[in-house]
Design a protein around this motif. Structure first.
Motif, short mmCIF file in Angstrom:
data_model
loop_
_atom_site.label_atom_id
_atom_site.label_comp_id
_atom_site.label_asym_id
_atom_site.label_seq_id
_atom_site.Cartn_x
_atom_site.Cartn_y
_atom_site.Cartn_z
N TYR A 106 0.86 -1.19 0.00
CA TYR A 106 0.00 0.00 0.00
C TYR A 106 0.89 1.24 0.00
O TYR A 106 1.91 1.27 0.69
N GLN A 107 0.49 2.24 -0.75
CA GLN A 107 1.25 3.48 -0.81
C GLN A 107 0.96 4.31 0.44
O GLN A 107 -0.19 4.46 0.85
N GLU A 108 2.04 4.83 1.04
CA GLU A 108 1.89 5.64 2.25
C GLU A 108 1.12 6.92 1.93
O GLU A 108 1.23 7.48 0.85
N PHE A 109 0.35 7.36 2.91
CA PHE A 109 -0.46 8.59 2.84
C PHE A 109 -1.57 8.53 1.79
O PHE A 109 -1.98 9.54 1.25
N THR A 110 -2.05 7.29 1.50
CA THR A 110 -3.24 7.12 0.68
C THR A 110 -4.29 6.43 1.55
O THR A 110 -3.97 5.92 2.63
N PHE A 113 -6.11 0.54 2.74
CA PHE A 113 -7.03 -0.35 3.45
C PHE A 113 -7.73 0.34 4.61
O PHE A 113 -8.55 -0.27 5.31
N CYS A 114 -7.42 1.61 4.85
CA CYS A 114 -7.95 2.33 6.02
C CYS A 114 -9.41 2.72 5.82
O CYS A 114 -9.88 2.88 4.70
N THR A 115 -10.11 2.89 6.93
CA THR A 115 -11.51 3.29 6.89
C THR A 115 -11.64 4.75 7.31
O THR A 115 -10.68 5.35 7.81
N ALA A 116 -12.83 5.28 7.12
CA ALA A 116 -13.16 6.66 7.48
C ALA A 116 -12.19 7.62 6.81
O ALA A 116 -11.86 7.46 5.65
N ASN A 117 -11.71 8.61 7.53
CA ASN A 117 -10.80 9.62 6.97
C ASN A 117 -9.36 9.35 7.38
O ASN A 117 -8.58 10.29 7.56
N ARG A 118 -8.99 8.09 7.51
CA ARG A 118 -7.63 7.73 7.93
C ARG A 118 -6.77 7.41 6.72
O ARG A 118 -7.27 7.06 5.66
N LEU A 119 -5.44 7.53 6.90
CA LEU A 119 -4.48 7.27 5.83
C LEU A 119 -3.46 6.22 6.26
O LEU A 119 -3.16 6.07 7.44
N VAL A 120 -2.90 5.52 5.27
CA VAL A 120 -1.85 4.54 5.51
C VAL A 120 -0.58 5.25 5.97
O VAL A 120 -0.18 6.26 5.39
N LYS A 121 0.04 4.72 7.02
CA LYS A 121 1.31 5.27 7.54
C LYS A 121 2.21 4.11 7.91
O LYS A 121 1.77 3.12 8.47
N PHE A 122 3.51 4.20 7.57
CA PHE A 122 4.47 3.16 7.93
C PHE A 122 4.67 3.16 9.44
O PHE A 122 4.83 4.20 10.05
N LEU A 123 4.68 1.97 10.01
CA LEU A 123 4.93 1.83 11.44
C LEU A 123 6.38 1.40 11.67
O LEU A 123 7.18 2.15 12.19
#
Length: 131
Positions: A106-110, A113-123
């Motif tokens: 998954y591309q970061e900051f897109t 797979f996140c729900t609502a108004n959340r974005l993908v972030k590397f952990l």
């Protein structure tokens, strides 16, 4: 002595490269394929060949031992780890390795797979979460 990088020619002869042994020591080994190519299933493939790593944001990468695997490209990460049935061969040192390292990239900051108004972030270790 001098320091050399794994997978470089270093002090090795032509058509050889430095490969890390299990001990971490680099040893000159014959290259089974040309420059920018990798051995998978006893055939040489260009590292940019998408047939072995067809997932979005995924490419072939080599570890210090010269073993290929599908990894997420820069700016991409995985949501989870899962095994794959793909098995590769690496020259004469045939080893049972899964070229797939698990999960989709998954591309970061897109939204990914996140729900609502959340974005993908590397952990960590290119595993993703939602922020």
């Amino acid at each position: 002595g001098e320091c050399w990088e794994p997978l470089s020619q270093g002090p090795c002869g032509q058509d050889q490269w430095l490969v890390a042994l299990d001990s971490g020591i680099l040893e000159c080994m014959d290259r089974q394929c040309g420059h920018e190519e990798v051995m998978i299933d006893e055939e040489c493939y260009n590292v940019d060949d998408k047939s072995k790593c067809p997932g979005l944001g995924e490419s072939i990468f080599l570890n210090a031992k010269g073993q290929p695997s599908c990894q997420c490209e820069d700016g991409w990460g995985r949501n989870k780890r899962e095994d794959s049935r793909k098995v590769l061969g690496w020259g004469e040192r045939r080893e049972e390795n899964s070229i797939k390292t698990g999960g989709r990239c998954y591309q970061e900051f897109t939204k990914g797979f996140c729900t609502a108004n959340r974005l993908v972030k590397f952990l960590e270790d290119n595993i993703c979460g939602c922020i």
